[in-house]
Design a protein around this motif. Structure first.
Motif, mmCIF file in Angstrom:
data_model
loop_
_atom_site.group_PDB
_atom_site.id
_atom_site.type_symbol
_atom_site.label_atom_id
_atom_site.label_comp_id
_atom_site.label_asym_id
_atom_site.label_seq_id
_atom_site.Cartn_x
_atom_site.Cartn_y
_atom_site.Cartn_z
ATOM 1 N N LYS A 140 1.090 -1.270 0.082
ATOM 2 C CA LYS A 140 -0.168 0.140 -0.130
ATOM 3 C C LYS A 140 0.979 1.069 -0.123
ATOM 4 N N TYR A 141 0.305 2.515 0.005
ATOM 5 C CA TYR A 141 0.937 3.913 -0.287
ATOM 6 C C TYR A 141 0.599 4.229 1.223
ATOM 7 N N SER A 142 1.879 4.651 1.836
ATOM 8 C CA SER A 142 2.135 4.855 3.117
ATOM 9 C C SER A 142 0.879 6.777 3.315
ATOM 10 N N SER A 143 0.860 6.525 3.902
ATOM 11 C CA SER A 143 0.057 8.858 4.330
ATOM 12 C C SER A 143 1.174 9.410 4.087
ATOM 13 N N ALA A 144 1.085 10.765 3.756
ATOM 14 C CA ALA A 144 2.355 11.354 3.226
ATOM 15 C C ALA A 144 3.064 12.375 4.635
ATOM 16 N N LEU A 145 3.887 11.826 4.626
ATOM 17 C CA LEU A 145 4.876 12.678 6.440
ATOM 18 C C LEU A 145 5.559 13.330 5.795
ATOM 19 N N ASN A 146 6.175 14.780 6.819
ATOM 20 C CA ASN A 146 6.878 15.405 6.967
ATOM 21 C C ASN A 146 7.827 15.475 7.633
ATOM 22 N N SER A 147 8.536 15.912 7.307
ATOM 23 C CA SER A 147 10.198 16.016 7.806
ATOM 24 C C SER A 147 11.311 16.867 8.114
ATOM 25 N N VAL A 148 12.238 17.152 9.253
ATOM 26 C CA VAL A 148 12.635 18.317 8.544
ATOM 27 C C VAL A 148 13.701 18.081 9.611
ATOM 28 N N GLY A 149 14.923 18.358 9.102
ATOM 29 C CA GLY A 149 16.924 17.790 9.807
ATOM 30 C C GLY A 149 17.806 18.285 8.750
ATOM 31 N N PRO A 150 19.081 17.828 10.142
ATOM 32 C CA PRO A 150 20.229 18.247 8.934
ATOM 33 C C PRO A 150 20.666 18.090 7.746
ATOM 34 N N GLY A 151 21.495 17.995 6.976
ATOM 35 C CA GLY A 151 21.981 16.945 6.058
ATOM 36 C C GLY A 151 24.107 17.532 5.623
ATOM 37 N N PHE A 152 23.763 17.188 4.790
ATOM 38 C CA PHE A 152 25.172 17.418 4.137
ATOM 39 C C PHE A 152 25.475 16.854 2.508
ATOM 40 N N TYR A 153 26.511 18.076 2.566
ATOM 41 C CA TYR A 153 26.412 17.847 1.077
ATOM 42 C C TYR A 153 28.082 18.280 0.273
ATOM 43 N N GLY A 154 28.801 17.056 -0.263
ATOM 44 C CA GLY A 154 30.320 17.603 0.063
ATOM 45 C C GLY A 154 30.951 16.812 -1.300
ATOM 46 N N GLY A 155 31.940 17.507 -1.880
ATOM 47 C CA GLY A 155 32.459 17.048 -3.565
ATOM 48 C C GLY A 155 33.324 17.443 -4.061
ATOM 49 N N MET A 156 33.301 17.478 -5.200
ATOM 50 C CA MET A 156 34.711 18.492 -5.976
ATOM 51 C C MET A 156 33.685 18.849 -7.207
ATOM 52 N N GLY A 157 34.667 19.332 -8.323
ATOM 53 C CA GLY A 157 34.090 20.315 -8.906
ATOM 54 C C GLY A 157 35.237 20.877 -9.771
ATOM 55 N N ILE A 158 34.226 21.807 -11.364
ATOM 56 C CA ILE A 158 35.717 22.722 -11.757
ATOM 57 C C ILE A 158 34.767 23.859 -12.288
ATOM 58 N N ASN A 159 35.434 24.976 -11.975
ATOM 59 C CA ASN A 159 34.848 26.249 -12.553
ATOM 60 C C ASN A 159 35.688 27.029 -14.126
ATOM 61 N N ILE A 160 35.331 27.690 -14.793
ATOM 62 C CA ILE A 160 35.559 26.894 -16.081
ATOM 63 C C ILE A 160 34.984 29.204 -16.641
ATOM 64 N N LYS A 161 36.394 29.897 -16.630
ATOM 65 C CA LYS A 161 35.960 30.968 -16.698
ATOM 66 C C LYS A 161 35.924 31.743 -18.151
ATOM 67 N N LEU A 162 34.805 32.204 -18.435
ATOM 68 C CA LEU A 162 34.860 32.948 -19.327
ATOM 69 C C LEU A 162 35.034 34.330 -19.840
ATOM 70 N N ASN A 163 35.394 35.100 -18.693
ATOM 71 C CA ASN A 163 35.284 36.067 -18.492
ATOM 72 C C ASN A 163 35.316 36.813 -17.122
ATOM 73 N N ASP A 164 35.730 38.012 -16.949
ATOM 74 C CA ASP A 164 35.495 38.521 -15.067
ATOM 75 C C ASP A 164 34.439 38.220 -14.595
ATOM 76 N N ASN A 165 33.580 38.333 -15.372
ATOM 77 C CA ASN A 165 31.990 38.465 -14.677
ATOM 78 C C ASN A 165 31.357 37.061 -15.005
ATOM 79 N N LEU A 166 32.172 36.509 -15.822
ATOM 80 C CA LEU A 166 30.824 35.548 -16.573
ATOM 81 C C LEU A 166 31.727 33.819 -16.756
ATOM 82 N N GLY A 167 31.022 33.187 -15.973
ATOM 83 C CA GLY A 167 32.074 31.767 -16.089
ATOM 84 C C GLY A 167 30.717 30.349 -15.363
ATOM 85 N N LEU A 168 31.590 29.775 -16.414
ATOM 86 C CA LEU A 168 30.267 27.659 -16.486
ATOM 87 C C LEU A 168 31.003 26.786 -14.846
#
Length: 201
Positions: A140-168
């Motif tokens: 069966k499908y459960s009742s809709a539930l709500n939760s509020v709690g802490p979390g974490f997000y971490g990793g790595m990436g790359i910035n690509i500079k197009l000009n002084d004000n714009l990048g990807l």
């Protein structure tokens, strides 16, 4: 020999002056917006799309403080009525390795608060009879539930500079929501818009 020595001094001063001028065109703040993909093993929620945005305060060329808000729904490929919606707000830091280069790798870490609304499909060990529908059911499908709690997000990436004000940028990392024990891989690509020149960078 004396002239050669003076020429060398002039060249060194020119290089230092050029670096200082370049630093004046560094931006103090960066706005970012992106689209993402979330892969999860939480219940039967396999994947989801994400949208987020935020602001980055560049303390110096290597270190930045970040604040972000994002929304991502996860989809259950087996049960169409099951859903998971997570809206979260996070603050963190980003460390850039090659700030003077057009392609600049970085590490990031963020703590966040998750506001979750979800509904999931519960499988029974044995079929059960539903007296209202007069049918036997394996789950069966459960009742809709709500939760509020802490979390974490971490990793790595790359910035690509197009000009002084714009990048990807592209980045990927491990995402977890502690309260409901959701874990997954969150990858995204987006746009950086930098502004407010600062001589202190």
């Amino acid at each position: 020999m004396v002239k050669k020595f003076y020429y060398q001094i002039i060249i060194v001063l020119f290089i230092l002056f050029s670096n200082n001028v370049n630093a004046q065109f560094e931006q103090k703040f960066t706005l970012n917006a992106s689209l993402g993909y979330v892969y999860s093993t939480y219940y039967n929620y396999d994947w989801g799309m994400a949208i987020d945005g935020g602001i980055q305060h560049n303390i110096n060329r290597s270190l930045s403080l970040t604040a972000n808000i994002r929304l991502f729904p996860l989809y259950d490929t087996q049960h169409t009525e099951a859903y998971y919606y997570n809206t979260n707000i996070g603050v963190g830091a980003k460390f850039k390795f090659l700030s003077s280069k057009a392609i600049n790798p970085f590490l990031f870490a963020e703590g966040n608060m998750n506001f979750v609304f979800y509904k999931y499909y519960e499988n029974y060990d044995e079929p059960k009879y539903d007296p209202y529908l007069s049918v036997w059911s394996d789950g069966k499908y459960s009742s809709a539930l709500n939760s509020v709690g802490p979390g974490f997000y971490g990793g790595m990436g790359i910035n690509i500079k197009l000009n002084d004000n714009l990048g990807l940028f592209v980045q990927s990392g491990y995402y977890s929501s502690i309260y409901d024990e959701m874990m997954g891989l969150y990858s995204k690509a987006g746009l950086n818009i930098s502004f407010l020149k600062s001589k202190s960078l």
